[in-house]
Design an enzyme around this catalytic site. Structure first.
Site, PDB file in Angstrom:
ATOM      1  N   THR A  25      40.892  46.950  45.241  1.00 12.82           N
ATOM      2  CA  THR A  25      39.960  47.920  44.525  1.00 12.82           C
ATOM      3  C   THR A  25      38.628  46.975  43.728  1.00 12.82           C
ATOM      4  O   THR A  25      37.925  47.579  43.129  1.00 12.82           O
ATOM      5  CB  THR A  25      40.044  48.448  43.954  1.00 12.82           C
ATOM      6  OG1 THR A  25      41.251  48.551  42.459  1.00 12.82           O
ATOM      7  CG2 THR A  25      41.687  49.169  45.202  1.00 12.82           C
ATOM      8  N   ASP A  64      45.723  47.489  43.963  1.00 18.31           N
ATOM      9  CA  ASP A  64      45.977  46.841  42.945  1.00 18.31           C
ATOM     10  C   ASP A  64      44.593  46.862  42.483  1.00 18.31           C
ATOM     11  O   ASP A  64      43.182  47.502  42.863  1.00 18.31           O
ATOM     12  CB  ASP A  64      45.644  45.326  43.374  1.00 18.31           C
ATOM     13  CG  ASP A  64      45.862  44.234  42.110  1.00 18.31           C
ATOM     14  OD1 ASP A  64      46.895  44.115  41.874  1.00 18.31           O
ATOM     15  OD2 ASP A  64      44.097  43.294  41.899  1.00 18.31           O
ATOM     16  N   TYR A  69      38.461  45.172  36.011  1.00 22.96           N
ATOM     17  CA  TYR A  69      37.623  45.428  38.088  1.00 22.96           C
ATOM     18  C   TYR A  69      36.696  46.363  37.761  1.00 22.96           C
ATOM     19  O   TYR A  69      35.927  47.495  38.407  1.00 22.96           O
ATOM     20  CB  TYR A  69      38.645  46.136  38.401  1.00 22.96           C
ATOM     21  CG  TYR A  69      39.460  44.737  39.030  1.00 22.96           C
ATOM     22  CD1 TYR A  69      39.709  43.961  38.713  1.00 22.96           C
ATOM     23  CD2 TYR A  69      40.496  45.418  40.081  1.00 22.96           C
ATOM     24  CE1 TYR A  69      40.141  42.493  38.921  1.00 22.96           C
ATOM     25  CE2 TYR A  69      41.453  43.932  40.594  1.00 22.96           C
ATOM     26  CZ  TYR A  69      41.610  42.331  40.085  1.00 22.96           C
ATOM     27  OH  TYR A  69      41.571  41.699  40.352  1.00 22.96           O
TER      28      TYR A  69
END
Length: 267
Positions: A25, A64, A69
């Protein structure tokens, strides 16, 4: 059949069963400083919801994510409302991405704070899997307090399993001796960490594969690069799941179709 569920694999001896492909992601939360061949816009909430629904329909149960991120965790929390129990969530500790740059902290205090923040962002009472986001100095990282802290968090029930996302064979082997799982780079271009996969198989530890498709850079003359990649990755019996980071429904469907073709041919 167009569903990965019959092919779920055990994550070592953790009791967790994962789809052989997981959904990465990073692309829903960050488009700065990423190593993809072309730029992209972050998808809106409706597009992410559709992608999650498609992934579930295809039998994917592994998500994930990571603090590094960007806004990935914060976005996933509300979007997973009402469907949390359908997913195995893997997050990370150690790396922070701020103002376009990464910084690393493997202290006990930061490790605990990071896990507690991930729980809040994801609006959940547990993380099935937490990996250490190594800075590349794997053995030095493992000498710090991050692994003992994750072990304590596991005993407290906040996480169910933990492991290491590193960059060296030595780090992967050491991490597996102490933890439940390792995330390893393994693809048609890069197989130097294969010894970690072999060790995991011998000792009933879990393996997640990152960059299985070489971050989209793979090109094979006259052959399907996705299928050839997945033949290599899923063909190793030590591999639990390969993380595929896409925000394109067509690519997700193609990846699952290729995986199903590979898995069915292995039966």
């Amino acid at each position: 059949m167009n569903n990965l569920q019959p092919y779920y694999r055990s994550l070592g001896d953790t009791g967790l069963r994962l789809s052989p492909l997981g959904l990465g992601t990073v692309k829903i939360g960050r488009n700065q400083g990423v190593k993809y061949p072309s730029g992209f816009e972050l998808p809106d909430d409706a597009a992410v919801l559709n992608l999650l629904a498609q992934a579930r329909d295809l039998g994917i149960n592994l998500l994930d994510t990571a603090p590094a991120y960007g806004t990935s965790e914060e976005r996933l929390g509300p979007l997973l409302k009402g469907q949390r129990d359908n997913w195995v969530i893997c997050s990370k500790v150690g790396e922070e991405f701020e103002n376009g740059e990464s910084r690393f902290d493997f202290s006990a205090r930061h490790t605990r704070q990071s896990v507690e923040r991930s729980l809040r962002r994801l609006d959940t009472d547990r993380l099935e899997l937490v990996l250490v986001h190594s800075d590349g100095n794997d053995l030095e990282v493992l000498e710090q307090d991050v692994y003992p802290t994750l072990d304590q968090l596991k005993r407290e029930g906040l996480i169910l399993a933990y492991g290491f996302s590193g960059k060296t064979v030595e780090g992967g082997l050491r991490a597996l001796q102490q933890g439940d799982c390792a995330m390893v780079t393994y693809n048609l271009r890069e197989q130097s960490e294969r010894a970690v996969l072999d060790f995991a198989l011998q000792h009933n530890k879990g393996i997640l594969i990152k960059k299985a498709l070489a971050s989209g850079h793979l090109c094979l003359d006259g052959e399907d690069p996705v299928r050839k990649s997945l033949e290599l990755v899923l063909g190793h019996p030590g591999v639990t799941s390969a993380i595929i980071g896409t925000i394109t429904p067509k690519h997700l469907a193609q990846n699952v179709s290729a995986a199903l073709s590979v898995l069915s041919s292995m039966e």
